[in-house]
Design an enzyme around this catalytic site. Structure first.
Site, PDB file in Angstrom:
ATOM      1  CG  HIS A  72      -8.527  -0.822   5.204  1.00  0.00           C
ATOM      2  ND1 HIS A  72      -8.498  -0.910   3.821  1.00  0.00           N
ATOM      3  CD2 HIS A  72      -8.048   0.404   5.494  1.00  0.00           C
ATOM      4  CE1 HIS A  72      -8.013   0.206   3.325  1.00  0.00           C
ATOM      5  NE2 HIS A  72      -7.724   1.024   4.313  1.00  0.00           N
ATOM      6  CG  ASP A  73     -10.989   2.649   4.517  1.00  0.00           C
ATOM      7  OD1 ASP A  73     -10.303   2.617   5.552  1.00  0.00           O
ATOM      8  OD2 ASP A  73     -10.545   3.060   3.416  1.00  0.00           O
ATOM      9  CD  GLU A 117      -8.678   4.347  -1.456  1.00  0.00           C
ATOM     10  OE1 GLU A 117      -9.516   4.063  -0.600  1.00  0.00           O
ATOM     11  OE2 GLU A 117      -7.802   5.211  -1.274  1.00  0.00           O
ATOM     12  CG  ASP A 125      -2.220   0.569   1.092  1.00  0.00           C
ATOM     13  OD1 ASP A 125      -2.300   1.602   0.413  1.00  0.00           O
ATOM     14  OD2 ASP A 125      -3.188   0.024   1.645  1.00  0.00           O
ATOM     15  CG  ASP A 150      -4.404   5.818   0.818  1.00  0.00           C
ATOM     16  OD1 ASP A 150      -5.338   5.045   1.081  1.00  0.00           O
ATOM     17  OD2 ASP A 150      -4.241   6.922   1.393  1.00  0.00           O
TER      18      ASP A 150
HETATM   19  O1  TEU Z   1      -9.209   5.879   2.258  1.00  0.00           O
HETATM   20  C1  TEU Z   1      -9.723   6.843   1.387  1.00  0.00           C
HETATM   21  C2  TEU Z   1     -10.786   7.646   1.914  1.00  0.00           C
HETATM   22  O2  TEU Z   1     -11.173   8.638   1.351  1.00  0.00           O
HETATM   23  C3  TEU Z   1     -11.317   7.235   3.228  1.00  0.00           C
HETATM   24  O3  TEU Z   1     -10.964   8.227   4.097  1.00  0.00           O
HETATM   25  C4  TEU Z   1     -12.727   7.054   3.255  1.00  0.00           C
HETATM   26  O4  TEU Z   1     -13.402   8.202   2.825  1.00  0.00           O
HETATM   27  C5  TEU Z   1     -13.108   6.766   4.653  1.00  0.00           C
HETATM   28  O5  TEU Z   1     -12.366   5.688   5.113  1.00  0.00           O
HETATM   29  C6  TEU Z   1     -14.503   6.461   4.755  1.00  0.00           C
HETATM   30  O6  TEU Z   1     -14.770   6.299   6.090  1.00  0.00           O
HETATM   31  C7  TEU Z   1      -7.850   5.635   2.254  1.00  0.00           C
HETATM   32  C8  TEU Z   1      -7.543   4.464   3.162  1.00  0.00           C
HETATM   33  O7  TEU Z   1      -8.156   3.330   2.666  1.00  0.00           O
HETATM   34  C9  TEU Z   1      -7.960   4.807   4.564  1.00  0.00           C
HETATM   35  O8  TEU Z   1      -7.796   3.731   5.445  1.00  0.00           O
HETATM   36  C10 TEU Z   1      -7.134   5.980   4.995  1.00  0.00           C
HETATM   37  O9  TEU Z   1      -7.547   6.400   6.266  1.00  0.00           O
HETATM   38  C11 TEU Z   1      -7.264   7.150   4.025  1.00  0.00           C
HETATM   39  O10 TEU Z   1      -7.114   6.752   2.678  1.00  0.00           O
HETATM   40  C12 TEU Z   1      -6.186   8.174   4.298  1.00  0.00           C
HETATM   41  O11 TEU Z   1      -4.946   7.652   3.943  1.00  0.00           O
END
Ligand code: TEU
Length: 542
Positions: free
Chosen positions: A315-316, A241, A98, A199
């Site tokens: 994971h989000d 992403e 990542d 990311d």
């Molecule tokens: O996530 C992208 C993102 O925009 C997220 O913040 C999303 O909107 C949020 O998780 C929704 O709740 C990526 C990663 O996957 C995330 O884990 C990171 O926190 C984020 O980028 C910042 O690097």
């Protein structure tokens, strides 16, 4: 047909801190992952995407990097990473890393230097604006709450951060910064990784003065330069992403001529569970017709022009069985149905750790159960605005990112076999029932449904190449689609409700070969169909 290994692959996403702990500190690590390669091989996946493992103060669990060329000690060492890559290769598994290139940690040496003075050589690695303390340059908000601007008295300026206060945005308009990042990427390429997940890559070319976060004017120029300076001439897989990707721009990100990335990882279908224009916390009920419309748009719109990722979980996001399936009586059926519905489409399928055993949300009930910066910030912000704690806890229990970050339960014993120490975040309340050992022991488990789907993808090229047609776009509970390729046809019928649903397919399934169903009884039913709650069936002809 433009064959690429990653179009015929199945990716398994690992959240390293919650997968397997090998040293008893309660946090998963690289050696833990290595010890589970046989399991992953048995499942059948051939790519592992590891969430960030680089040096980090872990304000956002590794998405805040303080050294792009080292492994965080909590996960192990560079030597452990070398071992993991080597062992994984022996299992015919490639490791993808990542890359968090939109922002660094505020504890990165670059930022520490940058905030010393305006003429420090690193100052321009970040995005600064003049202003007066207490009056930020504009009203932009950070994704994790609060203003997107934070004041630094030493330089008398604000820095811009799209995420937490500890994640200052990098300034991609600075060529020296870009070269530093390319150097870090080449460092990992030299180690033999199989590719990268990038990311929030659509957000690197921001213009805060205009309020632009994603898809800024320079975005594709920067991505092409990145590609040309790093993985462009290799066969590595690269996954962009992009919450800001749409069917119109996705072909630019994932152009088959390879100037940018192998594929996009976009969220249009995921966004359907929130009220338009509101925050992710404000839930809207799922409308299957809307979901099908979005998925069809991508299946058809990208055909031949680009490549997409297929996923329900990461994971989000909360666990899909708890969201659009049923995590009670029909957990197994709905988990298998959702698996089939997504895996039989066109694109590269992703399985998020635990999805393959039908893990549910953990049902946390106290704010102290949560670890995620976004969840805590939301709770504080909305409680201050007067929303009741009970209501906020209910929202978190359905949408917090921690729903998917609980430790992987390997067996029903202590800490689910995840760690000999106290896990950094609690296990789900049902790990004694839902765990890997139990899944492997039950021939009818969700695990074997995933295994079958993976085998099918490896043996049936139609899944990779076939076109897609929605057979019942308007139906509120049934999702029926057809894939066709070189004289072969696959029909998939899935019931997303708890009620019986009747369907009379135009082609009588009786003449077809039924491949799998998610219910134990598999006798083909000759003419009209009645699909049981969360039932999914698929047939092949030719
Ligand atoms: O996530 C992208 C993102 O925009 C997220 O913040 C999303 O909107 C949020 O998780 C929704 O709740 C990526 C990663 O996957 C995330 O884990 C990171 O926190 C984020 O980028 C910042 O690097």
């Amino acid at each position: 047909m433009d064959r690429k290994w990653w179009k015929e692959s199945i990716v398994y996403q690992i959240y390293p801190s919650s997968f397997q702990d090998s040293d008893g500190d309660g946090i998963g690590d690289l050696n833990g992952i290595r010890s589970r390669l046989d399991y992953l091989k048995d499942l059948g996946v051939n790519v592992l995407w590891l969430c960030p493992i680089m040096d980090s103060p872990m304000d956002d669990n590794g998405y805040d990097i303080s050294d792009y060329c080292d492994i965080d000690p909590m996960f192990g060492t560079l030597a452990d990473m070398d071992n993991l890559i080597t062992e994984a290769k022996k299992h015919h598994i490639r490791i993808i890393m990542d890359l968090v290139l939109n922002h660094s940690s505020d504890e990165h040496r670059w930022f520490q230097e940058a905030k010393k003075s305006r003429d420090n050589p690193y100052h321009d690695y970040y995005v600064w604006r003049d202003g007066v303390e207490g009056t930020p340059p504009n009203k932009m908000r950070a994704t994790f709450g609060g203003s997107a601007w934070t004041w630094v008295p030493e330089v008398g300026q604000y820095y811009f951060h799209q995420f937490s206060i500890k994640q200052p945005d990098l300034n991609w308009d600075n060529p020296a910064l870009r070269q530093e990042l390319y150097k870090a990427i080449r460092f990992w390429m030299d180690k033999g990784v199989g590719g990268f997940r990038l990311d929030v890559i659509d957000q690197i070319a921001k213009d805060p003065d205009l309020g632009i976060t994603s898809n800024g004017p320079m975005l594709h120029a920067y991505i092409r330069e990145l590609n040309a300076n790093t993985f462009g001439s290799t066969d590595l897989v690269t996954v962009g992403e992009a919450w800001g990707a749409n069917v119109q721009n996705a072909p630019i990100f994932s152009d088959p001529r390879g100037k940018e990335f192998s594929m996009v990882f976009q969220f249009e279908h995921i966004g359907l569970d929130q009220i338009p224009g509101k925050a992710k916390w404000d839930l809207a009920p799922l409308q299957l017709s809307a979901l099908k419309e979005v998925l069809t748009k991508w299946q058809v719109g990208l055909h031949g022009k680009g490549w997409n990722s297929l996923f329900w979980n990461n994971h989000d996001l909360p666990r899909i069985v708890s969201r659009w399936g049923n995590d009670g009586a029909y957990r197994q059926e709905s988990a298998k149905m959702l698996a089939a519905a997504i895996h039989l489409m066109r694109g590269t399928p992703y399985i998020y750790q635990g999805e393959e055993i039908g893990m549910t949300n953990p049902h946390f009930s106290s704010i102290s159960d949560y670890r995620d910066v976004e969840s805590h910030n939301m709770f504080i912000e909305r409680a201050a605005q007067g929303q009741s704690p009970d209501e906020l806890l209910a929202i978190l229990a359905s949408k917090s990112r921690d729903n998917s970050r609980t430790p992987m339960p390997w067996h029903a014993g202590e800490n689910g076999g995840f760690s000999d120490g106290e896990p950094w975040i609690g296990l789900g309340d049902n790990y004694q029932e839902i765990n890997v050992e139990a899944a492997l022991a039950d021939p009818d488990s969700v695990f074997y449904a995933y295994q079958q789907l993976i085998t099918l993808r490896k043996t049936l090229p139609l899944l990779t190449w076939g076109d897609y047609e929605d057979l019942l776009p308007e139906h509120p509970s049934l999702w029926c689609y057809r894939r066709q390729w070189q004289g072969q046809t696959l029909v998939v019928a899935a019931n997303l409700s708890r009620e019986l649903q009747a369907w009379q397919p135009a082609e009588a399934p009786g003449e077809w070969k039924m491949i799998i169903s998610n219910y134990a009884e598999t006798t083909p039913r000759p003419t009209g169909l009645t699909l049981r709650p969360f039932e999914a069936i698929w047939w092949l002809q030719g």
